[in-house]
Design a protein around this motif. Sequence first.
Motif, PDB file in Angstrom:
ATOM      1  N   LEU A   3      42.448  53.178  45.138  1.00  0.00           N
ATOM      2  CA  LEU A   3      42.190  52.042  44.225  1.00  0.00           C
ATOM      3  C   LEU A   3      41.908  52.524  42.692  1.00  0.00           C
ATOM      4  CD1 LEU A   3      39.553  49.958  46.308  1.00  0.00           C
ATOM      5  CD2 LEU A   3      42.197  49.760  46.220  1.00  0.00           C
ATOM      6  N   THR A  29      37.276  46.363  52.590  1.00  0.00           N
ATOM      7  CA  THR A  29      37.267  45.293  52.243  1.00  0.00           C
ATOM      8  C   THR A  29      36.709  45.669  50.730  1.00  0.00           C
ATOM      9  OG1 THR A  29      35.135  44.861  52.937  1.00  0.00           O
ATOM     10  CG2 THR A  29      36.906  44.136  54.355  1.00  0.00           C
ATOM     11  N   VAL A  30      36.482  44.702  49.833  1.00  0.00           N
ATOM     12  CA  VAL A  30      35.495  44.681  48.558  1.00  0.00           C
ATOM     13  C   VAL A  30      34.049  45.024  48.842  1.00  0.00           C
ATOM     14  CG1 VAL A  30      34.608  43.297  46.753  1.00  0.00           C
ATOM     15  CG2 VAL A  30      37.183  42.937  47.321  1.00  0.00           C
ATOM     16  N   LYS A  62      39.772  41.386  41.714  1.00  0.00           N
ATOM     17  CA  LYS A  62      40.596  42.098  42.471  1.00  0.00           C
ATOM     18  C   LYS A  62      41.843  41.820  41.600  1.00  0.00           C
ATOM     19  CE  LYS A  62      43.390  42.269  46.637  1.00  0.00           C
ATOM     20  NZ  LYS A  62      43.610  41.528  47.691  1.00  0.00           N
ATOM     21  N   ASN A  63      42.535  42.749  40.975  1.00  0.00           N
ATOM     22  CA  ASN A  63      43.779  42.366  40.169  1.00  0.00           C
ATOM     23  C   ASN A  63      43.629  41.255  39.089  1.00  0.00           C
ATOM     24  OD1 ASN A  63      45.008  44.762  41.632  1.00  0.00           O
ATOM     25  ND2 ASN A  63      45.623  43.349  43.378  1.00  0.00           N
ATOM     26  N   VAL A  67      36.827  37.769  43.103  1.00  0.00           N
ATOM     27  CA  VAL A  67      36.790  37.906  44.431  1.00  0.00           C
ATOM     28  C   VAL A  67      36.130  36.609  45.302  1.00  0.00           C
ATOM     29  CG1 VAL A  67      37.126  40.445  44.585  1.00  0.00           C
ATOM     30  CG2 VAL A  67      34.790  39.286  44.625  1.00  0.00           C
ATOM     31  N   THR A  75      37.097  40.270  50.988  1.00  0.00           N
ATOM     32  CA  THR A  75      38.466  40.412  50.518  1.00  0.00           C
ATOM     33  C   THR A  75      39.136  41.626  50.771  1.00  0.00           C
ATOM     34  OG1 THR A  75      37.749  38.974  48.506  1.00  0.00           O
ATOM     35  CG2 THR A  75      39.723  40.395  48.327  1.00  0.00           C
ATOM     36  N   LEU A  77      41.728  44.722  50.768  1.00  0.00           N
ATOM     37  CA  LEU A  77      42.521  45.665  49.483  1.00  0.00           C
ATOM     38  C   LEU A  77      43.578  46.376  50.017  1.00  0.00           C
ATOM     39  CD1 LEU A  77      39.051  47.090  48.558  1.00  0.00           C
ATOM     40  CD2 LEU A  77      40.307  45.583  47.469  1.00  0.00           C
ATOM     41  N   ASP A  81      45.733  48.633  44.320  1.00  0.00           N
ATOM     42  CA  ASP A  81      44.681  47.492  43.746  1.00  0.00           C
ATOM     43  C   ASP A  81      43.797  48.017  42.715  1.00  0.00           C
ATOM     44  OD1 ASP A  81      45.800  45.648  45.296  1.00  0.00           O
ATOM     45  OD2 ASP A  81      44.278  45.265  46.594  1.00  0.00           O
ATOM     46  N   THR A  82      43.475  46.954  41.922  1.00  0.00           N
ATOM     47  CA  THR A  82      42.428  47.313  40.764  1.00  0.00           C
ATOM     48  C   THR A  82      41.016  46.478  41.159  1.00  0.00           C
ATOM     49  OG1 THR A  82      44.090  47.768  39.010  1.00  0.00           O
ATOM     50  CG2 THR A  82      42.072  47.388  38.329  1.00  0.00           C
ATOM     51  N   LEU A  83      39.988  46.914  41.024  1.00  0.00           N
ATOM     52  CA  LEU A  83      38.717  46.179  41.315  1.00  0.00           C
ATOM     53  C   LEU A  83      37.911  46.417  39.901  1.00  0.00           C
ATOM     54  CD1 LEU A  83      37.098  46.759  44.609  1.00  0.00           C
ATOM     55  CD2 LEU A  83      38.137  44.694  43.796  1.00  0.00           C
TER      56      LEU A  83
END
Length: 94
Positions: A3, A29-30, A62-63, A67, A75, A77, A81-83
């Motif tokens: 990520l 997950t987040v 998230k993107n 979230v 959420t 992933l 992905d970009t958090l």
Amino acid sequence: MELELRFFATFREAAGGKTVAYEVDDDATVGDVLASLEAEYEGLAGNLLVDGDLAPQINVLKNGREVLHIDGVDTELSDGDTLSVFPPVAGGHV
């Protein structure tokens, strides 16, 4: 999977930079990522999660999508992905 994590304001200093490449398990997950960040970075401990949920007034995207409007800490992933993690914003002069 990898990520891209982006940190803002006071979280940037706590994480040691604006952008961090971060490896997580394929089923992460987040919430898993935030818990891992709290354990890894002392300056983030207790600032991301409260009782297993997002801490009040922080924003996690998230993107580019909040979230809270997806599945919150649950959420899922995907690789790449970009958090983006924003601390509470306060104050200002009126």
